[in-house]
Every structure is written in C-alpha cells, then in structure tokens.
Motif scaffolding. Structure first.
Motif, PDB file in Angstrom:
ATOM      1  N   HIS A  53      28.436  24.543   3.355  1.00 10.99           N
ATOM      2  CA  HIS A  53      28.965  25.678   4.108  1.00 10.99           C
ATOM      3  C   HIS A  53      28.598  26.995   3.429  1.00 10.99           C
ATOM      4  CE1 HIS A  53      31.530  27.809   6.915  1.00 10.99           C
ATOM      5  NE2 HIS A  53      32.024  28.469   5.888  1.00 10.99           N
ATOM      6  N   ASP A  54      28.714  27.042   2.107  1.00 11.10           N
ATOM      7  CA  ASP A  54      28.375  28.263   1.362  1.00 11.10           C
ATOM      8  C   ASP A  54      26.893  28.598   1.478  1.00 11.10           C
ATOM      9  OD1 ASP A  54      30.995  28.636   0.590  1.00 11.10           O
ATOM     10  OD2 ASP A  54      30.733  27.707  -1.385  1.00 11.10           O
ATOM     11  N   GLU A  55      26.026  27.587   1.424  1.00 11.78           N
ATOM     12  CA  GLU A  55      24.581  27.815   1.555  1.00 11.78           C
ATOM     13  C   GLU A  55      24.239  28.310   2.957  1.00 11.78           C
ATOM     14  OE1 GLU A  55      22.694  24.505  -1.504  1.00 11.78           O
ATOM     15  OE2 GLU A  55      23.382  23.859   0.491  1.00 11.78           O
ATOM     16  N   LEU A  56      24.871  27.702   3.955  1.00 10.72           N
ATOM     17  CA  LEU A  56      24.637  28.112   5.336  1.00 10.72           C
ATOM     18  C   LEU A  56      25.126  29.546   5.539  1.00 10.72           C
ATOM     19  CD1 LEU A  56      23.770  27.568   8.229  1.00 10.72           C
ATOM     20  CD2 LEU A  56      25.980  26.455   8.601  1.00 10.72           C
ATOM     21  N   ASP A  57      26.284  29.860   5.023  1.00 10.28           N
ATOM     22  CA  ASP A  57      26.841  31.199   5.117  1.00 10.28           C
ATOM     23  C   ASP A  57      25.886  32.218   4.496  1.00 10.28           C
ATOM     24  OD1 ASP A  57      29.151  32.767   5.943  1.00 10.28           O
ATOM     25  OD2 ASP A  57      29.476  33.108   3.798  1.00 10.28           O
ATOM     26  N   LYS A  58      25.367  31.916   3.328  1.00 10.69           N
ATOM     27  CA  LYS A  58      24.428  32.806   2.636  1.00 10.69           C
ATOM     28  C   LYS A  58      23.149  32.979   3.447  1.00 10.69           C
ATOM     29  CE  LYS A  58      22.107  33.382  -1.821  1.00 10.69           C
ATOM     30  NZ  LYS A  58      20.695  33.160  -1.713  1.00 10.69           N
ATOM     31  N   GLU A  59      22.626  31.894   3.983  1.00 11.26           N
ATOM     32  CA  GLU A  59      21.378  31.941   4.744  1.00 11.26           C
ATOM     33  C   GLU A  59      21.540  32.754   6.030  1.00 11.26           C
ATOM     34  OE1 GLU A  59      18.859  28.511   6.769  1.00 11.26           O
ATOM     35  OE2 GLU A  59      18.572  28.572   4.585  1.00 11.26           O
ATOM     36  N   ILE A  60      22.634  32.565   6.730  1.00 14.51           N
ATOM     37  CA  ILE A  60      22.859  33.300   7.970  1.00 14.51           C
ATOM     38  C   ILE A  60      23.031  34.793   7.683  1.00 14.51           C
ATOM     39  CG2 ILE A  60      24.435  33.633   9.922  1.00 14.51           C
ATOM     40  CD1 ILE A  60      22.567  31.170  10.142  1.00 14.51           C
ATOM     41  N   ASN A  61      23.736  35.128   6.621  1.00 16.36           N
ATOM     42  CA  ASN A  61      23.867  36.538   6.242  1.00 16.36           C
ATOM     43  C   ASN A  61      22.504  37.153   5.950  1.00 16.36           C
ATOM     44  OD1 ASN A  61      26.596  37.658   6.244  1.00 16.36           O
ATOM     45  ND2 ASN A  61      27.051  35.938   4.907  1.00 16.36           N
ATOM     46  N   GLU A  62      21.644  36.431   5.251  1.00 16.95           N
ATOM     47  CA  GLU A  62      20.299  36.927   4.950  1.00 16.95           C
ATOM     48  C   GLU A  62      19.497  37.139   6.234  1.00 16.95           C
ATOM     49  OE1 GLU A  62      18.434  34.245   2.204  1.00 16.95           O
ATOM     50  OE2 GLU A  62      19.789  34.797   0.560  1.00 16.95           O
ATOM     51  N   ILE A  63      19.571  36.179   7.156  1.00 14.84           N
ATOM     52  CA  ILE A  63      18.854  36.288   8.429  1.00 14.84           C
ATOM     53  C   ILE A  63      19.329  37.515   9.201  1.00 14.84           C
ATOM     54  CG2 ILE A  63      18.590  35.212  10.711  1.00 14.84           C
ATOM     55  CD1 ILE A  63      18.581  32.483   9.210  1.00 14.84           C
ATOM     56  N   CYS A  64      20.628  37.711   9.262  1.00 11.31           N
ATOM     57  CA  CYS A  64      21.179  38.860   9.984  1.00 11.31           C
ATOM     58  C   CYS A  64      20.772  40.169   9.317  1.00 11.31           C
ATOM     59  CB  CYS A  64      22.697  38.754  10.068  1.00 11.31           C
ATOM     60  SG  CYS A  64      23.264  37.429  11.146  1.00 11.31           S
ATOM     61  N   ASP A  65      20.882  40.225   7.995  1.00  9.61           N
ATOM     62  CA  ASP A  65      20.534  41.447   7.261  1.00  9.61           C
ATOM     63  C   ASP A  65      19.053  41.783   7.359  1.00  9.61           C
ATOM     64  OD1 ASP A  65      23.136  41.925   6.424  1.00  9.61           O
ATOM     65  OD2 ASP A  65      22.866  40.891   4.501  1.00  9.61           O
ATOM     66  N   LYS A  66      18.198  40.778   7.321  1.00 12.18           N
ATOM     67  CA  LYS A  66      16.753  41.013   7.286  1.00 12.18           C
ATOM     68  C   LYS A  66      16.124  41.175   8.666  1.00 12.18           C
ATOM     69  CE  LYS A  66      15.901  38.690   2.910  1.00 12.18           C
ATOM     70  NZ  LYS A  66      15.241  37.562   2.243  1.00 12.18           N
ATOM     71  N   LEU A  67      16.719  40.556   9.708  1.00 18.01           N
ATOM     72  CA  LEU A  67      16.020  40.528  10.984  1.00 18.01           C
ATOM     73  C   LEU A  67      16.877  40.858  12.201  1.00 18.01           C
ATOM     74  CD1 LEU A  67      13.354  39.905  12.464  1.00 18.01           C
ATOM     75  CD2 LEU A  67      14.109  37.540  12.590  1.00 18.01           C
ATOM     76  N   LEU A  68      18.050  40.277  12.313  1.00 17.26           N
ATOM     77  CA  LEU A  68      18.790  40.359  13.573  1.00 17.26           C
ATOM     78  C   LEU A  68      19.557  41.668  13.765  1.00 17.26           C
ATOM     79  CD1 LEU A  68      20.183  36.727  13.887  1.00 17.26           C
ATOM     80  CD2 LEU A  68      18.011  37.676  14.686  1.00 17.26           C
ATOM     81  N   ALA A  69      19.988  42.301  12.685  1.00 18.61           N
ATOM     82  CA  ALA A  69      20.789  43.520  12.801  1.00 18.61           C
ATOM     83  C   ALA A  69      20.176  44.629  11.954  1.00 18.61           C
ATOM     84  CB  ALA A  69      22.226  43.257  12.350  1.00 18.61           C
TER      85      ALA A  69
END
Length: 87
Positions: A53-69
């Motif tokens: 869960h922690d790894e997924l949380d970190k990965e999704i935050n990175e995706i959002c910060d770098k690309l989606l938002a």
C-alpha cells in the motif's frame, strides 16, 4: 489488481473560464440555484499486484505530481479501490 481513481481540480485561486461558461449557460437555461461549478479531470489507473500500500501510494503521488496535475494550478486527490472491486 488495484484500481486507483484520481481526481484533479483547479486550485481556488485559479480562474477557470470553461467552468464559468458552463455555470453561465446553466443560469440562462433557468438553473439559477447553481452557486458554483467546478470542472476537473478524472483518471482511472489499474495497477498490477505486487506493490505494498505504501509503495502504491508513493507511486501514484509521483505520477500525479509529474504528469497528471500541474502543481501550480491544480490539486489532486485519489482513492485506491481494493482488488475485488477493480475487476
């Protein structure tokens, strides 16, 4: 497999002319009780098993910060749906 639902919206300080145009059109159509309208983006990301869960949380935050938002203009939030609901 997990399903991640990501919601991206403009920050309060950012003018959103498209949302304002929609709100004005609603008023012209007689929907005068609409006080505010927000326009944003919605993404669904399916993630393979194998991450904690922690790894997924970190990965999704990175995706959002770098690309989606766009950090300067937008905020985001997301929810992780458990494996059974993602199928």
């Amino acid at each position: 497999m997990a399903l991640v639902k990501v919601y991206v919206n403009y920050k309060k300080s950012i003018l959103n002319p498209e949302a304002q145009a929609i709100q004005n059109a609603l008023g012209r159509l007689g929907y005068d009780n609409i006080n505010d309208l927000k326009l944003g983006k919605y993404f669904e990301i399916k993630v393979a098993d194998g991450l904690s869960h922690d790894e997924l949380d970190k990965e999704i935050n990175e995706i959002c910060d770098k690309l989606l938002a766009n950090y300067n203009m937008e905020n985001y939030r997301y929810e992780i749906v458990e494996t059974e609901a993602a199928q």
